[in-house]
Design a protein around this motif. Structure first.
Motif, PDB file in Angstrom:
ATOM      1  N   LEU A   1      41.400  37.716  31.967  1.00 50.11           N
ATOM      2  CA  LEU A   1      42.312  36.993  31.089  1.00 50.11           C
ATOM      3  C   LEU A   1      41.703  35.701  30.559  1.00 50.11           C
ATOM      4  O   LEU A   1      42.266  35.073  29.648  1.00 50.11           O
ATOM      5  N   GLY A   2      40.578  35.285  31.144  1.00 53.13           N
ATOM      6  CA  GLY A   2      40.007  34.000  30.762  1.00 53.13           C
ATOM      7  C   GLY A   2      40.881  32.833  31.149  1.00 53.13           C
ATOM      8  O   GLY A   2      40.967  31.832  30.437  1.00 53.13           O
ATOM      9  N   LEU A   3      41.539  32.925  32.306  1.00 54.70           N
ATOM     10  CA  LEU A   3      42.439  31.878  32.769  1.00 54.70           C
ATOM     11  C   LEU A   3      42.127  31.489  34.216  1.00 54.70           C
ATOM     12  O   LEU A   3      41.733  32.331  35.028  1.00 54.70           O
ATOM     13  N   GLY A   4      42.313  30.214  34.511  1.00 57.69           N
ATOM     14  CA  GLY A   4      42.240  29.722  35.869  1.00 57.69           C
ATOM     15  C   GLY A   4      43.444  28.844  36.147  1.00 57.69           C
ATOM     16  O   GLY A   4      43.908  28.119  35.259  1.00 57.69           O
ATOM     17  N   VAL A   5      43.976  28.914  37.364  1.00 61.54           N
ATOM     18  CA  VAL A   5      45.171  28.150  37.733  1.00 61.54           C
ATOM     19  C   VAL A   5      44.903  27.420  39.048  1.00 61.54           C
ATOM     20  O   VAL A   5      44.346  27.995  39.988  1.00 61.54           O
ATOM     21  N   VAL A   6      45.307  26.157  39.093  1.00 60.06           N
ATOM     22  CA  VAL A   6      45.211  25.341  40.305  1.00 60.06           C
ATOM     23  C   VAL A   6      46.605  24.854  40.671  1.00 60.06           C
ATOM     24  O   VAL A   6      47.375  24.442  39.788  1.00 60.06           O
ATOM     25  N   VAL A   7      46.926  24.880  41.940  1.00 61.22           N
ATOM     26  CA  VAL A   7      48.145  24.239  42.436  1.00 61.22           C
ATOM     27  C   VAL A   7      47.762  23.427  43.666  1.00 61.22           C
ATOM     28  O   VAL A   7      47.045  23.912  44.552  1.00 61.22           O
ATOM     29  N   MET A   8      48.192  22.164  43.694  1.00 61.53           N
ATOM     30  CA  MET A   8      47.894  21.275  44.809  1.00 61.53           C
ATOM     31  C   MET A   8      49.189  20.598  45.220  1.00 61.53           C
ATOM     32  O   MET A   8      49.942  20.097  44.370  1.00 61.53           O
ATOM     33  N   ALA A   9      49.465  20.580  46.524  1.00 60.48           N
ATOM     34  CA  ALA A   9      50.740  20.063  47.009  1.00 60.48           C
ATOM     35  C   ALA A   9      50.554  19.294  48.309  1.00 60.48           C
ATOM     36  O   ALA A   9      49.670  19.622  49.115  1.00 60.48           O
ATOM     37  N   ASN A  10      51.401  18.295  48.513  1.00 59.01           N
ATOM     38  CA  ASN A  10      51.289  17.478  49.730  1.00 59.01           C
ATOM     39  C   ASN A  10      52.265  17.952  50.802  1.00 59.01           C
ATOM     40  O   ASN A  10      53.120  17.210  51.280  1.00 59.01           O
ATOM     41  N   THR A  11      52.096  19.204  51.176  1.00 59.46           N
ATOM     42  CA  THR A  11      52.870  19.818  52.248  1.00 59.46           C
ATOM     43  C   THR A  11      51.940  20.615  53.140  1.00 59.46           C
ATOM     44  O   THR A  11      50.943  21.175  52.664  1.00 59.46           O
TER      45      THR A  11
ATOM     46  N   ASP B   1      40.886   3.155  42.939  1.00 64.25           N
ATOM     47  CA  ASP B   1      41.646   3.202  41.690  1.00 64.25           C
ATOM     48  C   ASP B   1      42.393   4.517  41.502  1.00 64.25           C
ATOM     49  O   ASP B   1      42.961   4.767  40.442  1.00 64.25           O
ATOM     50  N   ALA B   2      42.371   5.389  42.509  1.00 62.14           N
ATOM     51  CA  ALA B   2      43.029   6.695  42.379  1.00 62.14           C
ATOM     52  C   ALA B   2      44.379   6.672  43.080  1.00 62.14           C
ATOM     53  O   ALA B   2      44.515   6.150  44.190  1.00 62.14           O
ATOM     54  N   ALA B   3      45.363   7.224  42.423  1.00 66.16           N
ATOM     55  CA  ALA B   3      46.691   7.346  43.027  1.00 66.16           C
ATOM     56  C   ALA B   3      46.721   8.637  43.831  1.00 66.16           C
ATOM     57  O   ALA B   3      46.957   9.718  43.295  1.00 66.16           O
ATOM     58  N   SER B   4      46.452   8.531  45.124  1.00 68.23           N
ATOM     59  CA  SER B   4      46.371   9.710  45.969  1.00 68.23           C
ATOM     60  C   SER B   4      47.741  10.082  46.520  1.00 68.23           C
ATOM     61  O   SER B   4      48.593   9.227  46.764  1.00 68.23           O
ATOM     62  N   ALA B   5      47.933  11.373  46.718  1.00 70.16           N
ATOM     63  CA  ALA B   5      49.153  11.859  47.351  1.00 70.16           C
ATOM     64  C   ALA B   5      49.115  11.565  48.845  1.00 70.16           C
ATOM     65  O   ALA B   5      48.063  11.633  49.478  1.00 70.16           O
ATOM     66  N   THR B   6      50.260  11.244  49.392  1.00 70.33           N
ATOM     67  CA  THR B   6      50.411  11.130  50.839  1.00 70.33           C
ATOM     68  C   THR B   6      50.678  12.526  51.399  1.00 70.33           C
ATOM     69  O   THR B   6      51.513  13.256  50.876  1.00 70.33           O
ATOM     70  N   GLY B   7      49.958  12.891  52.442  1.00 69.33           N
ATOM     71  CA  GLY B   7      50.180  14.180  53.069  1.00 69.33           C
ATOM     72  C   GLY B   7      51.393  14.145  53.979  1.00 69.33           C
ATOM     73  O   GLY B   7      51.684  13.123  54.618  1.00 69.33           O
ATOM     74  N   TYR B   8      52.121  15.288  54.039  1.00 70.28           N
ATOM     75  CA  TYR B   8      53.337  15.349  54.859  1.00 70.28           C
ATOM     76  C   TYR B   8      53.358  16.607  55.719  1.00 70.28           C
ATOM     77  O   TYR B   8      52.880  17.667  55.309  1.00 70.28           O
ATOM     78  N   VAL B   9      53.944  16.440  56.884  1.00 64.23           N
ATOM     79  CA  VAL B   9      54.225  17.551  57.787  1.00 64.23           C
ATOM     80  C   VAL B   9      55.735  17.610  57.977  1.00 64.23           C
ATOM     81  O   VAL B   9      56.340  16.612  58.399  1.00 64.23           O
ATOM     82  N   ARG B  10      56.357  18.737  57.649  1.00 65.15           N
ATOM     83  CA  ARG B  10      57.798  18.889  57.881  1.00 65.15           C
ATOM     84  C   ARG B  10      57.979  19.295  59.335  1.00 65.15           C
ATOM     85  O   ARG B  10      57.525  20.357  59.761  1.00 65.15           O
ATOM     86  N   LEU B  11      58.652  18.451  60.084  1.00 66.87           N
ATOM     87  CA  LEU B  11      58.657  18.624  61.538  1.00 66.87           C
ATOM     88  C   LEU B  11      59.960  18.087  62.122  1.00 66.87           C
ATOM     89  O   LEU B  11      60.400  16.984  61.776  1.00 66.87           O
ATOM     90  N   PRO B  12      60.603  18.845  63.024  1.00 69.33           N
ATOM     91  CA  PRO B  12      61.775  18.296  63.723  1.00 69.33           C
ATOM     92  C   PRO B  12      61.391  17.064  64.527  1.00 69.33           C
ATOM     93  O   PRO B  12      60.274  16.970  65.069  1.00 69.33           O
ATOM     94  N   ARG B  13      62.301  16.140  64.638  1.00 72.02           N
ATOM     95  CA  ARG B  13      62.012  14.869  65.314  1.00 72.02           C
ATOM     96  C   ARG B  13      61.464  15.049  66.738  1.00 72.02           C
ATOM     97  O   ARG B  13      60.508  14.355  67.122  1.00 72.02           O
ATOM     98  N   PRO B  14      61.985  16.000  67.546  1.00 69.38           N
ATOM     99  CA  PRO B  14      61.463  16.120  68.914  1.00 69.38           C
ATOM    100  C   PRO B  14      59.997  16.538  68.987  1.00 69.38           C
ATOM    101  O   PRO B  14      59.354  16.342  70.026  1.00 69.38           O
ATOM    102  N   LEU B  15      59.464  17.118  67.893  1.00 68.20           N
ATOM    103  CA  LEU B  15      58.077  17.577  67.924  1.00 68.20           C
ATOM    104  C   LEU B  15      57.080  16.538  67.433  1.00 68.20           C
ATOM    105  O   LEU B  15      55.866  16.765  67.468  1.00 68.20           O
ATOM    106  N   ALA B  16      57.559  15.393  66.949  1.00 70.34           N
ATOM    107  CA  ALA B  16      56.657  14.362  66.434  1.00 70.34           C
ATOM    108  C   ALA B  16      55.646  13.883  67.480  1.00 70.34           C
ATOM    109  O   ALA B  16      54.462  13.685  67.155  1.00 70.34           O
TER     110      ALA B  16
END
Length: 372
Positions: free
Chosen positions: A343-353, A210-225
């Motif tokens: 500061l009493g602050l926490g920050v999260v960043v999550m990315a599919n790269t 039931d979770a909408a998960s991110a698809t992971g991606y690799v930025r890659l030139p076509r010859p290196l696939a």
């Protein structure tokens, strides 16, 4: 996409500037999708998704998009280890070999459990590139794979007590020690001792239907696939979308070092626990002195200086405002979470790269909007 309704009276101009920083970084580094969350010690302050969780479906990233945590999972592992210590069920100063007999030094002092936490136990750090299994692998398959890794690499290769040397393998050993001290499989113990009481209901060690998960991606030139397909287990590498190659859903084979999957707001709940000295939503999970010990950086090392879980790059010594952090990076994902205790602050960043981006600039912009 607009901020969540829980956004506090932040400085509107600075928040707009922070959002512009996010979108600018994404464009500069070709990040498909990204989610941020900001928390105080008692509540979530802000969460928002940017870009796309999936490029083929044009599915937007949202506040609740699930990402593979990779090594951010180590803070969960360290937290449950410290909770067992608080309960008197795990002696941090005991030799590791008392719980994991194979992890024994051939000479010199024996590594201690505490040294697994701060990466001074002499553990090797083999590249975990192939430590993944398809998303439909069951817990038994994942556990068997991790045990094969431990059987091959699970012995110290350097003297214990030296400079910190970051090690994924060390946290696999720590998870085994936690499991034996708790008398339960490691993922089950984490669910009972941390995820459930902290209200991290959308996070676990497998993909949820039931979770909408991110698809992971690799930025890659076509010859290196073809090289990418050769490097990863069969069936993991998917289709190309412009300059990005998609990775099919997978599980990290090693719960203790990198196995969690979940959302940025759930990760923010873990940050909230540590900001509030062990309490989240009125439930005490750690003693105050344990949370403080975890974020006290005492061991110089490479590439990070370490506390009992949290780290900081040597280049960030003396940074103001002060912070500790942990990254979670691997195939298809690049994440970080950071505590600003003063500061009493926490920050999260999550990315599919897979590629790094300037998460420090992103976090600094968000902190400026919420620090008052």
């Amino acid at each position: 996409m607009s901020p969540t309704p829980s956004t506090p009276p932040a400085d509107p101009d600075l928040l707009a500037a922070a959002r512009a920083t996010v979108t600018g970084l994404m464009a500069r580094h070709s990040v498909p999708g990204l989610t941020v969350a900001v928390t105080g010690p008692d509540r979530l302050l802000y969460a928002e998704g940017f870009g796309n969780a999936d490029l083929a479906a044009r599915r937007p990233a949202t506040a609740d998009t699930a990402y593979l945590w990779f090594s951010m999972s180590k803070i969960a592992t360290a937290t449950v280890a410290m909770r067992l210590a608080d309960e008197g069920r795990l002696d941090l100063d005991a030799p590791v070999e008392e719980l994991v007999p194979a992890y024994a030094a051939r000479s010199g002092p024996q590594p201690r459990v505490r040294q697994l936490l701060d990466h001074t136990a002499g553990a090797p750090n083999p590249l975990p590139v192939r430590w993944v299994l398809p998303a439909d692998a069951d817990d038994a398959e994942v556990d068997a794979f991790a045990r094969r890794v431990l059987a091959r690499h699970g012995r110290p290769t350097r003297p214990a007590g030296g400079p910190a040397r970051y090690s994924n393998l060390g946290y696999l050993v720590l998870a085994e020690a936690v499991s034996r001290a708790a008398g339960a499989p490691f993922p089950d113990h984490v669910r009972r001792a941390l995820l459930a009481p902290a209200g991290m209901t959308g996070t676990g060690y497998g993909h949820r239907d039931d979770a909408a998960s991110a698809t992971g991606y690799v930025r890659l030139p076509r010859p290196l696939a073809p090289a990418l397909r050769a490097a990863l287990p069969a069936g993991i590498v998917g289709d190309r979308h412009g300059g990005h190659v998609a990775l099919r859903p997978f599980r990290v084979a090693g719960a203790g070092y990198g196995g969690l999957i979940g959302s940025a707001p759930d990760a923010a709940r873990l940050l909230r626990l540590h900001l509030s000295d062990g309490v989240v939503d009125g439930t005490r999970i750690l003693f105050p002195e344990s949370t403080r010990a975890m974020r006290t950086i005492v061991m110089p090392g490479r590439p990070f200086d370490l506390g009992l879980g949290w780290f900081r790059r040597p280049a960030d010594r003396g940074a103001r405002p002060g912070f500790v952090e942990h990254w979670g990076t691997g195939g298809g994902f690049w994440n970080a979470m950071r505590l600003y205790p003063d500061l009493g602050l926490g920050v999260v960043v999550m990315a599919n790269t897979t590629r790094a981006y300037d998460h420090s600039a992103l976090m600094a912009a968000l902190v400026a909007a919420f620090a008052g």
